[in-house]
Design an enzyme around this catalytic site. Structure first.
Site, PDB file in Angstrom:
ATOM      1  CG  ASP A   1      -2.247   0.753   0.919  1.00  0.00           C
ATOM      2  OD1 ASP A   1      -3.284   0.075   0.776  1.00  0.00           O
ATOM      3  OD2 ASP A   1      -2.234   2.000   0.809  1.00  0.00           O
TER       4      ASP A   1
ATOM      5  CG  ASP B   1       2.006   5.408  -6.473  1.00  0.00           C
ATOM      6  OD1 ASP B   1       1.377   4.719  -7.302  1.00  0.00           O
ATOM      7  OD2 ASP B   1       1.745   6.596  -6.227  1.00  0.00           O
TER       8      ASP B   1
ATOM      9  CG  ASN C   1      -8.100  -4.239  -3.755  1.00  0.00           C
ATOM     10  OD1 ASN C   1      -9.287  -4.268  -4.066  1.00  0.00           O
ATOM     11  ND2 ASN C   1      -7.655  -3.562  -2.690  1.00  0.00           N
TER      12      ASN C   1
ATOM     13  CE1 TYR D   1     -12.733   4.047  -9.354  1.00  0.00           C
ATOM     14  CE2 TYR D   1     -15.019   3.740  -9.990  1.00  0.00           C
ATOM     15  CZ  TYR D   1     -13.918   3.362  -9.228  1.00  0.00           C
ATOM     16  OH  TYR D   1     -14.011   2.298  -8.354  1.00  0.00           O
TER      17      TYR D   1
ATOM     18  CE  LYS E   1     -11.640   0.856 -10.498  1.00  0.00           C
ATOM     19  NZ  LYS E   1     -10.655  -0.016  -9.856  1.00  0.00           N
TER      20      LYS E   1
HETATM   21  N1  LIG Z   1     -15.642   1.192  -2.465  1.00  0.00           N
HETATM   22  C1  LIG Z   1     -16.346   1.131  -3.568  1.00  0.00           C
HETATM   23  O1  LIG Z   1     -17.507   1.578  -3.615  1.00  0.00           O
HETATM   24  C2  LIG Z   1     -15.768   0.479  -4.785  1.00  0.00           C
HETATM   25  C3  LIG Z   1     -16.630   0.114  -5.809  1.00  0.00           C
HETATM   26  C4  LIG Z   1     -16.103  -0.481  -6.948  1.00  0.00           C
HETATM   27  C5  LIG Z   1     -14.749  -0.729  -7.047  1.00  0.00           C
HETATM   28  N2  LIG Z   1     -13.930  -0.355  -6.034  1.00  0.00           N
HETATM   29  C6  LIG Z   1     -12.501  -0.620  -6.191  1.00  0.00           C
HETATM   30  O2  LIG Z   1     -12.040  -1.388  -5.105  1.00  0.00           O
HETATM   31  C7  LIG Z   1     -10.616  -1.217  -4.988  1.00  0.00           C
HETATM   32  C8  LIG Z   1     -10.265  -1.023  -3.532  1.00  0.00           C
HETATM   33  O3  LIG Z   1     -10.778   0.225  -3.118  1.00  0.00           O
HETATM   34  P1  LIG Z   1     -11.559   0.449  -1.746  1.00  0.00           P
HETATM   35  O4  LIG Z   1     -12.955   0.786  -2.091  1.00  0.00           O
HETATM   36  O5  LIG Z   1     -11.268  -0.661  -0.807  1.00  0.00           O
HETATM   37  O6  LIG Z   1     -10.899   1.826  -1.289  1.00  0.00           O
HETATM   38  P2  LIG Z   1      -9.904   2.163  -0.091  1.00  0.00           P
HETATM   39  O7  LIG Z   1      -9.447   3.555  -0.356  1.00  0.00           O
HETATM   40  O8  LIG Z   1     -10.561   1.876   1.201  1.00  0.00           O
HETATM   41  O9  LIG Z   1      -8.708   1.145  -0.306  1.00  0.00           O
HETATM   42  C9  LIG Z   1      -7.824   1.275  -1.414  1.00  0.00           C
HETATM   43  C10 LIG Z   1      -6.407   1.098  -0.926  1.00  0.00           C
HETATM   44  O10 LIG Z   1      -5.533   1.250  -2.046  1.00  0.00           O
HETATM   45  C11 LIG Z   1      -4.430   2.062  -1.646  1.00  0.00           C
HETATM   46  N3  LIG Z   1      -3.885   2.741  -2.811  1.00  0.00           N
HETATM   47  C12 LIG Z   1      -4.459   3.736  -3.529  1.00  0.00           C
HETATM   48  N4  LIG Z   1      -3.647   4.121  -4.514  1.00  0.00           N
HETATM   49  C13 LIG Z   1      -2.528   3.367  -4.415  1.00  0.00           C
HETATM   50  C14 LIG Z   1      -1.332   3.311  -5.162  1.00  0.00           C
HETATM   51  N5  LIG Z   1      -1.129   4.145  -6.198  1.00  0.00           N
HETATM   52  N6  LIG Z   1      -0.395   2.412  -4.817  1.00  0.00           N
HETATM   53  C15 LIG Z   1      -0.590   1.587  -3.754  1.00  0.00           C
HETATM   54  N7  LIG Z   1      -1.711   1.609  -2.997  1.00  0.00           N
HETATM   55  C16 LIG Z   1      -2.675   2.478  -3.331  1.00  0.00           C
HETATM   56  C17 LIG Z   1      -5.035   3.051  -0.650  1.00  0.00           C
HETATM   57  O11 LIG Z   1      -4.064   3.644   0.182  1.00  0.00           O
HETATM   58  C18 LIG Z   1      -6.009   2.150   0.106  1.00  0.00           C
HETATM   59  O12 LIG Z   1      -5.393   1.536   1.202  1.00  0.00           O
HETATM   60  C19 LIG Z   1     -10.271  -0.037  -5.899  1.00  0.00           C
HETATM   61  O13 LIG Z   1      -9.692  -0.532  -7.090  1.00  0.00           O
HETATM   62  C20 LIG Z   1     -11.612   0.608  -6.172  1.00  0.00           C
HETATM   63  O14 LIG Z   1     -11.645   1.303  -7.393  1.00  0.00           O
HETATM   64  C21 LIG Z   1     -14.409   0.219  -4.902  1.00  0.00           C
END
Ligand SMILES: NC(=O)c1ccc[n+]([C@@H]2O[C@H](COP(=O)([O-])OP(=O)(O)OC[C@H]3O[C@@H](n4cnc5c(N)ncnc54)[C@H](O)[C@@H]3O)[C@@H](O)[C@H]2O)c1
Length: 282
Positions: free
Chosen positions: A37, A63, A90, A156, A160
């Protein structure tokens, strides 16, 4: 959940939200973990929590935009454990905006993290998994926004759709190569995570914080659409219940919100009929 005590699971974006819950579940099922992360504090906290329960964890703060850091992470995971059986690609971020007004820097950042970051994971882990010659899984987190176009967040949605199609082609190429590795794509709608806080870790070199667009009514209203939708989303544990159960069945498209299924089939019908896209009701 099955027993994973002989398995190693690697996860990007593991410090919060879906990635963190996935890490906890696989830890409970006996897996050894390799976690990534950009959020150093929350990643360290998760590692401490898991190690207190006797789980083997390696972690790395970087990153996913860095191909070299991803390659080093994969090297380290294989050097430590000898194999990786499941890799969750993820990590992801979101921006909002009106397409013709949103700064180009937002597009660059979104595509670099959500698409190129995923590709970096694939390039680092797939060759090693193929060489491992055991049944392995790459699980990419796309979104329902990879299957349905929502109006609020153009970069976004584009990222996706790219993530989803990239995973489809990956699976086709793995099949064509006769590999024992399968790809899977997770497509959630809104889940209660920290996604709406993702700007807190944005590398300041990737944008101009003083860009006047970020102070417009348009941007502020669109960002509020995201923040206000989050509390009504699916709880993370419920989303991860579905994700793991579908993954264990071998499902390719892992959908967590069945109420959007009619909109997905409606989109396909509209494509064949040639009609304009319609705004999807939340
Ligand atoms: N929460 C939603 O409603 C939702 C819906 C559809 C898809 N998603 C997808 O789920 C995945 C996880 O997101 P989430 O909802 O758990 O959000 P979140 O922000 O709670 O978790 C995402 C994690 O990714 C880390 N991160 C972000 N950019 C990064 C980078 N460049 N390098 C390394 N780490 C990085 C963040 O620090 C965080 O810990 C994402 O791909 C998001 O697009 C989320």
């Amino acid at each position: 959940m099955q027993d994973y005590s002989t398995k190693v699971v690697a996860i990007t974006g593991a410090a919060n939200g879906l990635g963190k819950e996935i890490a906890r579940r696989f830890a409970c099922a006996g897996a050894r973990l390799a976690l990534v992360d950009v959020d150093a504090d929350n990643l360290a906290e998760l590692r401490t929590e898991l190690e207190a329960k006797g789980v083997d964890v390696i972690d790395s703060v970087f990153d996913v935009r860095s191909a070299a850091a991803m390659e080093e992470f994969a090297r380290q995971a294989y050097a430590t454990y000898g194999h990786v059986d499941l890799f969750f690609n993820n990590a992801g971020v979101i921006t909002v905006g009106t397409m013709w007004e949103q700064p180009l820097a937002d597009w660059d950042w979104l595509l670099d993290v959500n698409v190129k970051g995923m590709l970096h994971g694939i390039k680092a882990f797939v060759p090693r998994m193929i060489a491992q010659d055991t049944e392995c899984r790459i699980i990419d987190t796309a979104s329902i926004a990879g299957l349905l176009t929502v109006e609020n967040a153009p970069a976004y949605v584009a990222s996706k759709f790219a993530a989803l199609s990239l995973t489809e082609v990956l699976d086709l190429q793995l099949q064509a190569a006769g590999a024992k590795v399968t790809a899977h794509v997770i497509c959630p709608a809104v889940v209660q995570t920290d996604l709406d806080n993702c700007l807190r870790h944005r590398d300041p070199s990737t944008y101009d914080a003083d860009d006047p667009y970020y102070r417009t009514e348009d941007y502020i209203r669109r960002f509020e659409v995201v923040t206000k939708s989050m509390p009504a989303g699916l709880p993370v544990d419920a989303a991860v219940d579905i994700i793991i159960s579908e993954l264990e069945k071998g499902t390719f498209y892992i959908l967590t919100h069945p109420r959007y299924n009619p909109a997905i089939t409606g989109r396909t019908a509209a494509i064949v009929a040639g009609t304009h896209p319609t705004i999807v009701a939340r």
